[in-house]
Scaffold this motif. Structure first.
Motif, PDB file in Angstrom:
ATOM      1  N   HIS A  89      37.021  53.053  21.769  1.00 40.31           N
ATOM      2  CA  HIS A  89      36.523  52.419  22.991  1.00 40.31           C
ATOM      3  C   HIS A  89      37.573  52.427  24.094  1.00 40.31           C
ATOM      4  N   THR A  90      37.140  52.849  25.258  1.00 40.32           N
ATOM      5  CA  THR A  90      37.899  52.703  26.494  1.00 40.32           C
ATOM      6  C   THR A  90      36.886  52.278  27.552  1.00 40.32           C
ATOM      7  N   PRO A  91      37.320  51.676  28.629  1.00 43.77           N
ATOM      8  CA  PRO A  91      36.365  51.237  29.658  1.00 43.77           C
ATOM      9  C   PRO A  91      35.507  52.376  30.221  1.00 43.77           C
ATOM     10  N   TRP A  92      36.134  53.511  30.531  1.00 43.08           N
ATOM     11  CA  TRP A  92      35.353  54.611  31.109  1.00 43.08           C
ATOM     12  C   TRP A  92      34.381  55.198  30.098  1.00 43.08           C
ATOM     13  N   LEU A  93      34.781  55.266  28.822  1.00 41.61           N
ATOM     14  CA  LEU A  93      33.916  55.811  27.788  1.00 41.61           C
ATOM     15  C   LEU A  93      32.748  54.869  27.504  1.00 41.61           C
ATOM     16  N   ASP A  94      33.034  53.581  27.468  1.00 39.05           N
ATOM     17  CA  ASP A  94      31.962  52.604  27.273  1.00 39.05           C
ATOM     18  C   ASP A  94      30.989  52.608  28.448  1.00 39.05           C
ATOM     19  N   ALA A  95      31.503  52.810  29.656  1.00 39.25           N
ATOM     20  CA  ALA A  95      30.625  52.903  30.834  1.00 39.25           C
ATOM     21  C   ALA A  95      29.732  54.134  30.726  1.00 39.25           C
ATOM     22  N   PHE A  96      30.297  55.258  30.247  1.00 39.39           N
ATOM     23  CA  PHE A  96      29.490  56.473  30.066  1.00 39.39           C
ATOM     24  C   PHE A  96      28.432  56.262  28.991  1.00 39.39           C
ATOM     25  N   ARG A  97      28.785  55.573  27.932  1.00 41.16           N
ATOM     26  CA  ARG A  97      27.832  55.319  26.847  1.00 41.16           C
ATOM     27  C   ARG A  97      26.649  54.472  27.304  1.00 41.16           C
ATOM     28  N   LEU A  98      26.816  53.709  28.378  1.00 37.98           N
ATOM     29  CA  LEU A  98      25.720  52.889  28.903  1.00 37.98           C
ATOM     30  C   LEU A  98      24.728  53.696  29.732  1.00 37.98           C
ATOM     31  N   THR A  99      25.092  54.929  30.093  1.00 44.42           N
ATOM     32  CA  THR A  99      24.159  55.794  30.815  1.00 44.42           C
ATOM     33  C   THR A  99      23.210  56.448  29.821  1.00 44.42           C
ATOM     34  N   THR A 100      22.111  56.974  30.324  1.00 46.40           N
ATOM     35  CA  THR A 100      21.155  57.669  29.446  1.00 46.40           C
ATOM     36  C   THR A 100      21.808  58.873  28.779  1.00 46.40           C
ATOM     37  N   ALA A 101      22.523  59.676  29.552  1.00 38.72           N
ATOM     38  CA  ALA A 101      23.190  60.860  28.987  1.00 38.72           C
ATOM     39  C   ALA A 101      24.211  60.455  27.928  1.00 38.72           C
ATOM     40  N   GLY A 102      24.978  59.414  28.207  1.00 41.55           N
ATOM     41  CA  GLY A 102      25.975  58.948  27.251  1.00 41.55           C
ATOM     42  C   GLY A 102      25.357  58.448  25.970  1.00 41.55           C
ATOM     43  N   ALA A 103      24.244  57.716  26.102  1.00 40.56           N
ATOM     44  CA  ALA A 103      23.569  57.192  24.909  1.00 40.56           C
ATOM     45  C   ALA A 103      22.997  58.329  24.079  1.00 40.56           C
ATOM     46  N   LEU A 104      22.428  59.346  24.728  1.00 43.36           N
ATOM     47  CA  LEU A 104      21.832  60.461  23.992  1.00 43.36           C
ATOM     48  C   LEU A 104      22.883  61.362  23.355  1.00 43.36           C
ATOM     49  N   LEU A 105      23.973  61.585  24.056  1.00 41.11           N
ATOM     50  CA  LEU A 105      24.997  62.495  23.545  1.00 41.11           C
ATOM     51  C   LEU A 105      25.962  61.832  22.564  1.00 41.11           C
ATOM     52  N   LEU A 106      26.412  60.635  22.899  1.00 38.77           N
ATOM     53  CA  LEU A 106      27.441  59.980  22.091  1.00 38.77           C
ATOM     54  C   LEU A 106      26.940  58.780  21.315  1.00 38.77           C
ATOM     55  N   GLY A 107      25.829  58.209  21.746  1.00 35.92           N
ATOM     56  CA  GLY A 107      25.350  56.993  21.112  1.00 35.92           C
ATOM     57  C   GLY A 107      26.163  55.799  21.556  1.00 35.92           C
ATOM     58  N   ARG A 108      25.747  54.631  21.113  1.00 40.62           N
ATOM     59  CA  ARG A 108      26.426  53.412  21.552  1.00 40.62           C
ATOM     60  C   ARG A 108      27.098  52.657  20.417  1.00 40.62           C
ATOM     61  N   ILE A 109      26.430  52.575  19.274  1.00 45.00           N
ATOM     62  CA  ILE A 109      26.906  51.723  18.188  1.00 45.00           C
ATOM     63  C   ILE A 109      27.096  52.555  16.925  1.00 45.00           C
TER      64      ILE A 109
END
Length: 140
Positions: A89-109
């Motif tokens: 976890h980093t702030p920028w990575l967590d912010a990306f994970r909150l986007t649709t693209a971030g959730a689809l590519l990297l997931g959140r949890i």
């Protein structure tokens, strides 16, 4: 020789078509799964299984001449690596994970169950790989 080149082109096209179908199914499942009253398990882990199948099909496009089992292992290593990356976890990575693209590519949890779903999706994609069936047909 010409038949082999033509067959490889056909296999590549079929794999690309399968990849696009898997992506479309995964997006449709995530978007409309609950609206269709599908169970949580189907929506959540069905999407993860389709994501694993997508990874397998992407790998086949880059290492098409490898054996299906080798491709499956590569795809599983990639999928598990992405899942383990969720623990970082980093702030920028967590912010990306909150986007649709971030959730689809990297997931959140992080979830061990996702790894099982990826393995199931990869195994299914390997079993129904158009390249695998074409090679078996040529050997006859």
């Amino acid at each position: 020789m010409r038949e082999i080149v033509q067959t490889r082109s056909q296999v590549r096209f079929l794999r690309l078509a399968a990849l696009l179908v898997v992506i479309a199914l995964g997006l449709a499942l995530r978007r409309s799964g609950y609206a269709l009253d599908l169970p949580f398990v189907v929506v959540k882990y069905g999407g993860s299984a389709l994501w694993g199948a997508m990874v397998y099909l992407l790998v086949t496009l880059f290492v098409a001449r490898s054996r299906p089992a080798g491709i499956a292992v590569m795809a599983l290593v990639i999928a598990i690596s992405v899942e383990l990356f969720r623990l970082y976890h980093t702030p920028w990575l967590d912010a990306f994970r909150l986007t649709t693209a971030g959730a689809l590519l990297l997931g959140r949890i992080f979830s061990l169950w996702n790894m099982l779903a990826y393995a199931i999706g990869i195994a299914a994609a390997c079993a129904f790989d158009p390249g695998r069936w074409t090679v078996m047909h040529l050997r006859r």
